[in-house]
Design a protein around this motif. Structure first.
Motif, PDB file in Angstrom:
ATOM      1  N   GLY A  11       0.821  -1.214   0.000  1.00 57.38           N
ATOM      2  CA  GLY A  11       0.000   0.000   0.000  1.00 57.38           C
ATOM      3  C   GLY A  11       0.850   1.256   0.000  1.00 57.38           C
ATOM      4  N   LYS A  12       0.280   2.338  -0.460  1.00 61.88           N
ATOM      5  CA  LYS A  12       1.042   3.576  -0.670  1.00 61.88           C
ATOM      6  C   LYS A  12       1.507   4.243   0.611  1.00 61.88           C
ATOM      7  CE  LYS A  12      -0.791   4.600  -5.254  1.00 61.88           C
ATOM      8  NZ  LYS A  12      -1.471   5.593  -6.134  1.00 61.88           N
ATOM      9  N   ASN A  13       0.919   3.876   1.756  1.00 61.94           N
ATOM     10  CA  ASN A  13       1.407   4.471   3.003  1.00 61.94           C
ATOM     11  C   ASN A  13       2.709   3.830   3.472  1.00 61.94           C
ATOM     12  OD1 ASN A  13      -0.024   2.099   3.481  1.00 61.94           O
ATOM     13  ND2 ASN A  13      -0.594   2.687   5.563  1.00 61.94           N
ATOM     14  N   PHE A  14       3.186   2.814   2.748  1.00 59.43           N
ATOM     15  CA  PHE A  14       4.445   2.159   3.083  1.00 59.43           C
ATOM     16  C   PHE A  14       5.628   2.757   2.323  1.00 59.43           C
ATOM     17  CE2 PHE A  14       1.479  -0.898   4.684  1.00 59.43           C
ATOM     18  CZ  PHE A  14       2.141  -1.605   5.672  1.00 59.43           C
ATOM     19  N   TYR A  15       5.378   3.592   1.342  1.00 60.73           N
ATOM     20  CA  TYR A  15       6.474   4.081   0.494  1.00 60.73           C
ATOM     21  C   TYR A  15       6.036   5.301  -0.297  1.00 60.73           C
ATOM     22  CZ  TYR A  15       3.676   1.445  -2.874  1.00 60.73           C
ATOM     23  OH  TYR A  15       2.625   0.964  -3.625  1.00 60.73           O
ATOM     24  N   GLN A  16       7.012   5.923  -0.933  1.00 59.22           N
ATOM     25  CA  GLN A  16       6.745   6.930  -1.954  1.00 59.22           C
ATOM     26  C   GLN A  16       7.255   6.397  -3.279  1.00 59.22           C
ATOM     27  OE1 GLN A  16       9.230  10.399  -1.969  1.00 59.22           O
ATOM     28  NE2 GLN A  16       7.876  11.570  -3.325  1.00 59.22           N
ATOM     29  N   GLN A  17       6.417   6.393  -4.273  1.00 60.12           N
ATOM     30  CA  GLN A  17       6.860   5.987  -5.608  1.00 60.12           C
ATOM     31  C   GLN A  17       7.516   7.186  -6.263  1.00 60.12           C
ATOM     32  OE1 GLN A  17       4.013   3.652  -7.856  1.00 60.12           O
ATOM     33  NE2 GLN A  17       4.944   4.251  -9.823  1.00 60.12           N
ATOM     34  N   ILE A  18       8.821   7.072  -6.522  1.00 58.50           N
ATOM     35  CA  ILE A  18       9.565   8.225  -7.032  1.00 58.50           C
ATOM     36  C   ILE A  18      10.790   7.752  -7.795  1.00 58.50           C
ATOM     37  CG2 ILE A  18      10.823   8.406  -4.824  1.00 58.50           C
ATOM     38  CD1 ILE A  18      11.001  11.447  -5.339  1.00 58.50           C
ATOM     39  N   LEU A  19      11.109   8.442  -8.879  1.00 64.36           N
ATOM     40  CA  LEU A  19      12.258   8.072  -9.695  1.00 64.36           C
ATOM     41  C   LEU A  19      13.542   8.642  -9.107  1.00 64.36           C
ATOM     42  CD1 LEU A  19      10.840   8.727 -13.280  1.00 64.36           C
ATOM     43  CD2 LEU A  19      11.168   6.504 -12.175  1.00 64.36           C
ATOM     44  N   PRO A  20      14.659   7.960  -9.276  1.00 64.52           N
ATOM     45  CA  PRO A  20      15.952   8.537  -8.898  1.00 64.52           C
ATOM     46  C   PRO A  20      16.204   9.817  -9.703  1.00 64.52           C
ATOM     47  CG  PRO A  20      16.163   6.180  -9.333  1.00 64.52           C
ATOM     48  CD  PRO A  20      14.796   6.591  -9.794  1.00 64.52           C
ATOM     49  N   THR A  21      17.007  10.705  -9.150  1.00 61.32           N
ATOM     50  CA  THR A  21      17.383  11.930  -9.855  1.00 61.32           C
ATOM     51  C   THR A  21      18.577  11.633 -10.752  1.00 61.32           C
ATOM     52  OG1 THR A  21      16.698  13.244  -7.948  1.00 61.32           O
ATOM     53  CG2 THR A  21      18.103  14.325  -9.589  1.00 61.32           C
ATOM     54  N   PRO A  22      18.468  11.858 -12.050  1.00 59.52           N
ATOM     55  CA  PRO A  22      19.582  11.541 -12.961  1.00 59.52           C
ATOM     56  C   PRO A  22      20.868  12.280 -12.571  1.00 59.52           C
ATOM     57  CG  PRO A  22      17.577  11.981 -14.193  1.00 59.52           C
ATOM     58  CD  PRO A  22      17.285  12.363 -12.765  1.00 59.52           C
ATOM     59  N   VAL A  23      21.995  11.658 -12.882  1.00 62.37           N
ATOM     60  CA  VAL A  23      23.299  12.262 -12.586  1.00 62.37           C
ATOM     61  C   VAL A  23      23.995  12.622 -13.887  1.00 62.37           C
ATOM     62  CG1 VAL A  23      23.526  11.072 -10.387  1.00 62.37           C
ATOM     63  CG2 VAL A  23      24.438   9.998 -12.459  1.00 62.37           C
ATOM     64  N   GLU A  24      25.019  13.437 -13.764  1.00 62.47           N
ATOM     65  CA  GLU A  24      25.646  14.044 -14.929  1.00 62.47           C
ATOM     66  C   GLU A  24      26.419  13.053 -15.797  1.00 62.47           C
ATOM     67  OE1 GLU A  24      29.197  17.261 -15.428  1.00 62.47           O
ATOM     68  OE2 GLU A  24      27.517  17.863 -14.155  1.00 62.47           O
ATOM     69  N   ASN A  25      27.284  12.275 -15.157  1.00 59.91           N
ATOM     70  CA  ASN A  25      28.180  11.416 -15.944  1.00 59.91           C
ATOM     71  C   ASN A  25      28.497  10.134 -15.181  1.00 59.91           C
ATOM     72  OD1 ASN A  25      29.988  10.520 -17.926  1.00 59.91           O
ATOM     73  ND2 ASN A  25      31.719  11.608 -16.987  1.00 59.91           N
ATOM     74  N   PRO A  26      27.572   9.186 -15.145  1.00 62.67           N
ATOM     75  CA  PRO A  26      27.808   7.961 -14.370  1.00 62.67           C
ATOM     76  C   PRO A  26      28.890   7.076 -14.999  1.00 62.67           C
ATOM     77  CG  PRO A  26      25.777   7.767 -15.628  1.00 62.67           C
ATOM     78  CD  PRO A  26      26.248   9.179 -15.812  1.00 62.67           C
ATOM     79  N   GLN A  27      29.815   6.641 -14.150  1.00 62.61           N
ATOM     80  CA  GLN A  27      30.874   5.748 -14.592  1.00 62.61           C
ATOM     81  C   GLN A  27      31.001   4.613 -13.576  1.00 62.61           C
ATOM     82  OE1 GLN A  27      32.736   6.098 -17.452  1.00 62.61           O
ATOM     83  NE2 GLN A  27      31.510   7.907 -17.984  1.00 62.61           N
ATOM     84  N   LEU A  28      31.014   3.384 -14.058  1.00 61.46           N
ATOM     85  CA  LEU A  28      31.157   2.237 -13.169  1.00 61.46           C
ATOM     86  C   LEU A  28      32.577   2.175 -12.620  1.00 61.46           C
ATOM     87  CD1 LEU A  28      29.671  -0.368 -12.105  1.00 61.46           C
ATOM     88  CD2 LEU A  28      30.896  -1.577 -13.926  1.00 61.46           C
ATOM     89  N   LEU A  29      32.695   2.198 -11.301  1.00 61.40           N
ATOM     90  CA  LEU A  29      34.001   2.093 -10.663  1.00 61.40           C
ATOM     91  C   LEU A  29      34.290   0.674 -10.187  1.00 61.40           C
ATOM     92  CD1 LEU A  29      34.029   5.337  -8.451  1.00 61.40           C
ATOM     93  CD2 LEU A  29      34.964   5.021 -10.756  1.00 61.40           C
ATOM     94  N   LEU A  30      33.296   0.054  -9.575  1.00 63.33           N
ATOM     95  CA  LEU A  30      33.486  -1.278  -9.006  1.00 63.33           C
ATOM     96  C   LEU A  30      32.269  -2.147  -9.296  1.00 63.33           C
ATOM     97  CD1 LEU A  30      34.971  -0.063  -5.637  1.00 63.33           C
ATOM     98  CD2 LEU A  30      36.191  -1.513  -7.251  1.00 63.33           C
ATOM     99  N   TRP A  31      32.531  -3.379  -9.636  1.00 64.03           N
ATOM    100  CA  TRP A  31      31.479  -4.339  -9.971  1.00 64.03           C
ATOM    101  C   TRP A  31      31.776  -5.631  -9.234  1.00 64.03           C
ATOM    102  CZ3 TRP A  31      26.789  -4.855 -11.786  1.00 64.03           C
ATOM    103  CH2 TRP A  31      26.350  -6.045 -12.349  1.00 64.03           C
ATOM    104  N   ASN A  32      30.832  -6.094  -8.416  1.00 60.92           N
ATOM    105  CA  ASN A  32      31.013  -7.291  -7.611  1.00 60.92           C
ATOM    106  C   ASN A  32      30.587  -8.503  -8.446  1.00 60.92           C
ATOM    107  OD1 ASN A  32      30.939  -9.352  -5.670  1.00 60.92           O
ATOM    108  ND2 ASN A  32      30.273  -7.952  -4.048  1.00 60.92           N
ATOM    109  N   GLN A  33      31.565  -9.066  -9.167  1.00 61.69           N
ATOM    110  CA  GLN A  33      31.256 -10.127 -10.120  1.00 61.69           C
ATOM    111  C   GLN A  33      30.694 -11.370  -9.444  1.00 61.69           C
ATOM    112  OE1 GLN A  33      31.228 -10.003 -13.440  1.00 61.69           O
ATOM    113  NE2 GLN A  33      30.476 -12.115 -13.484  1.00 61.69           N
ATOM    114  N   GLN A  34      31.248 -11.708  -8.272  1.00 59.53           N
ATOM    115  CA  GLN A  34      30.771 -12.908  -7.576  1.00 59.53           C
ATOM    116  C   GLN A  34      29.323 -12.757  -7.149  1.00 59.53           C
ATOM    117  OE1 GLN A  34      30.073 -13.308  -4.024  1.00 59.53           O
ATOM    118  NE2 GLN A  34      29.587 -15.486  -4.334  1.00 59.53           N
ATOM    119  N   LEU A  35      28.968 -11.587  -6.631  1.00 55.20           N
ATOM    120  CA  LEU A  35      27.590 -11.329  -6.225  1.00 55.20           C
ATOM    121  C   LEU A  35      26.672 -11.272  -7.440  1.00 55.20           C
ATOM    122  CD1 LEU A  35      25.498 -10.683  -4.062  1.00 55.20           C
ATOM    123  CD2 LEU A  35      26.242  -8.287  -4.134  1.00 55.20           C
TER     124      LEU A  35
END
Length: 517
Positions: A11-35
């Protein structure tokens, strides 16, 4: 990759439905391959670009419905009725190879209605700290959330000083907290409380009959959550981990470690050890963590009172029974944990004096917690104690060896083992099996390496400076990956382990950690 979104059904009283705020230049620094492999993501996110776009929130997967969860909480003993995810977005849930459900959450992904004037962002160092510490605890066999990725945002985050921004992808069994139950309990919203209870039972405690009487399942739930806190906190104490901010909104119903802001590791043994800059009174010091866990469970019990019995006095009586039992069980588990660290198969009252004497010697002589237990483990393998440690423990060691069923003096035992040049099982004495069993217990309980505070800070600083300057990035990346490789095998020593075993030269004097918000 296909996200499930079971929270939406609450139900909606458990959360707010909202999109993340976009960022300027996302770059992957670390990736947990095993996970990623465990979560069956190896082929789902094709390359670093895709990973950076989705795990920064710039691109929303078709099956994802991002939400920010609502919860309340006691912060340093003071109740705040309106907390919630102020800088996090739950993308949804994925199943691992064993069909277990996990939340996939972005942290540092932008403001929500729970932000309380915060910017909703995360700096690079706290993001990296969460990855390092959560991977370390997972490898130490401690229940913990984990990090799938760290993405730089290309933006600046303003704290005391401007810092590069980052987003961390957190993976947890769920993000239900004691504070989630407080959110509805404090509002007198019994219907939502019932709905939350059933959801938590179905997700984390299938051994509880969700169709049982409301009071019965609420009581069983309180007991089950309390038992997981015993397991969790005794593991923390086993390795010298100090959470730093054991607020009820950071206490998970699943019994996982979560929120790695002001956490740290104890060097020299002292129950009053505290490093958090926001814990001036030492409320969450190393030696206070059991009492705080009990206090937090009492707050959960308060939230569940409307479900435990129609009459408040009867409900309180039921809750008090569970909490009193929790105190007893915590004491027993703590003593068993320490007994295992010293190689004992069990612990009785006569052992406790021996254990307390040892802890007192460590405290009064400022002995390093991890190194001292490791030295005792290795002593049974034939290694000699340092002269300083042997002198400090001189009067205690014979009683410990006698308790293990080992005859002969310390010098005799280590000399015989060295002369044989064989494994611990070949130490010549009357009860070899006792030594073998003791070593096994101690090797499982006492890590060879922990994420030492000075090494963590050095890694974080080098990585940030490399990112800012554009120089030495590969070297900083290699150093971080080497550190992680050592932390992921904490109970055995590799060729790199010795680089990260040393205690801080200043014994962490003046060391402080911060929450990162």
């Amino acid at each position: 990759m296909e996200f499930q979104n079971s929270y939406l059904n609450l139900g909606k009283n458990f959360y707010q439905q909202i999109l993340p705020t976009p960022v300027e230049n996302p770059q992957l620094l670390l990736w947990n391959q095993q996970l990623a492999k465990t979560l069956q993501l190896s082929g789902a996110l094709n390359d670093d670009h895709d990973r950076a776009q989705i795990l920064s929130g710039n691109r929303i997967h078709d099956s994802s419905t991002p939400i920010a969860l609502a919860y309340s909480g006691h912060q340093f003993g003071h109740f705040n009725p309106q907390l919630g995810d102020g800088r996090a977005h739950l993308l949804g849930e994925l199943f691992d190879l064993n069909k277990r459900r996990f939340d996939i959450q972005l942290k540092g992904s932008g403001a929500t209605r729970f932000s309380r004037q915060g910017d909703g962002r995360c700096a690079l160092k706290p993001a990296l700290r969460e990855l390092i510490m959560s991977e370390a605890l997972h490898a130490l066999n401690i229940p913990s959330s984990r990090c799938l990725a760290v993405v730089s945002t290309g933006e600046t985050v303003y704290r005391d000083l401007p810092q590069p921004g980052a987003i961390v992808t957190r993976v947890a069994q769920s993000h239900l907290r004691v504070g989630t139950f407080q959110h509805f309990g404090s509002r007198g919203d019994t219907e939502s409380l019932k709905k939350l209870l059933d959801y938590a039972i179905n997700r984390h405690y299938p051994e509880i009959d969700v169709n049982a009487d409301e009071a019965q399942k609420a009581l069983e739930f309180l007991s089950a959550v309390s038992n997981r806190q015993i397991t969790l906190v005794c593991h923390w104490l086993r390795v010298g981990f100090i959470h730093g901010v054991m607020n009820t909104d950071n206490t998970t119903i699943s019994g996982e470690t979560i929120d790695y802001g002001p956490c740290a590791m104890m060097g020299d043994y002292h129950p009053g050890t505290v490093f958090s800059s926001i814990d001036a009174q030492g409320r969450y010091a190393y030696g206070n963590q059991i009492n705080i866990a009990i206090w937090n469970m009492a707050r959960l019990a308060e939230s569940l009172l409307p479900l435990l019995a129609p009459e408040q006095d009867a409900a309180i009586s039921k809750a008090e029974t569970v909490i009193k039992q929790l105190v007893t069980d915590f004491t027993k588990a703590y003593r068993v944990m320490l007994a295992n660290k010293l190689g004992f198969a069990y612990s009785d009252e006569s052992d406790w004096h021996l254990i307390e004497t040892f802890l007192g010697l460590m405290q009064s002589n400022e002995l390093d917690y991890t190194q001292t237990f490791l030295a005792l483990t290795q002593m049974l393998n034939g290694n000699r104690l340092t002269e300083e440690t042997a002198t400090i423990l001189k009067s205690w060691l014979p009683d410990w060896l006698q308790r293990l069923g080992i005859s002969g003096s310390v010098d005799e035992i280590t000399t015989k083992a060295e002369n044989h040049q064989q494994s611990a099982t070949s130490i010549p004495h009357e009860k070899t099996d006792n030594v073998t069993d003791a070593i096994t217990r101690m090797q499982h309980a006492n890590p060879a390496v922990i994420p030492r505070n000075h090494h963590v800070e050095d890694i974080l600083e080098r990585y940030q400076q490399a990112l800012l300057s554009g120089k030495g990035k590969q070297q900083a990346q290699t150093q971080l990956e080497q550190f992680l490789s050592v932390l992921r095998t904490p109970y055995c020593e590799t060729e790199l382990t010795a680089q990260f075993q040393d205690a801080a030269k200043d014994k962490d004097k003046g060391y402080r950690t911060f929450c990162g918000t």
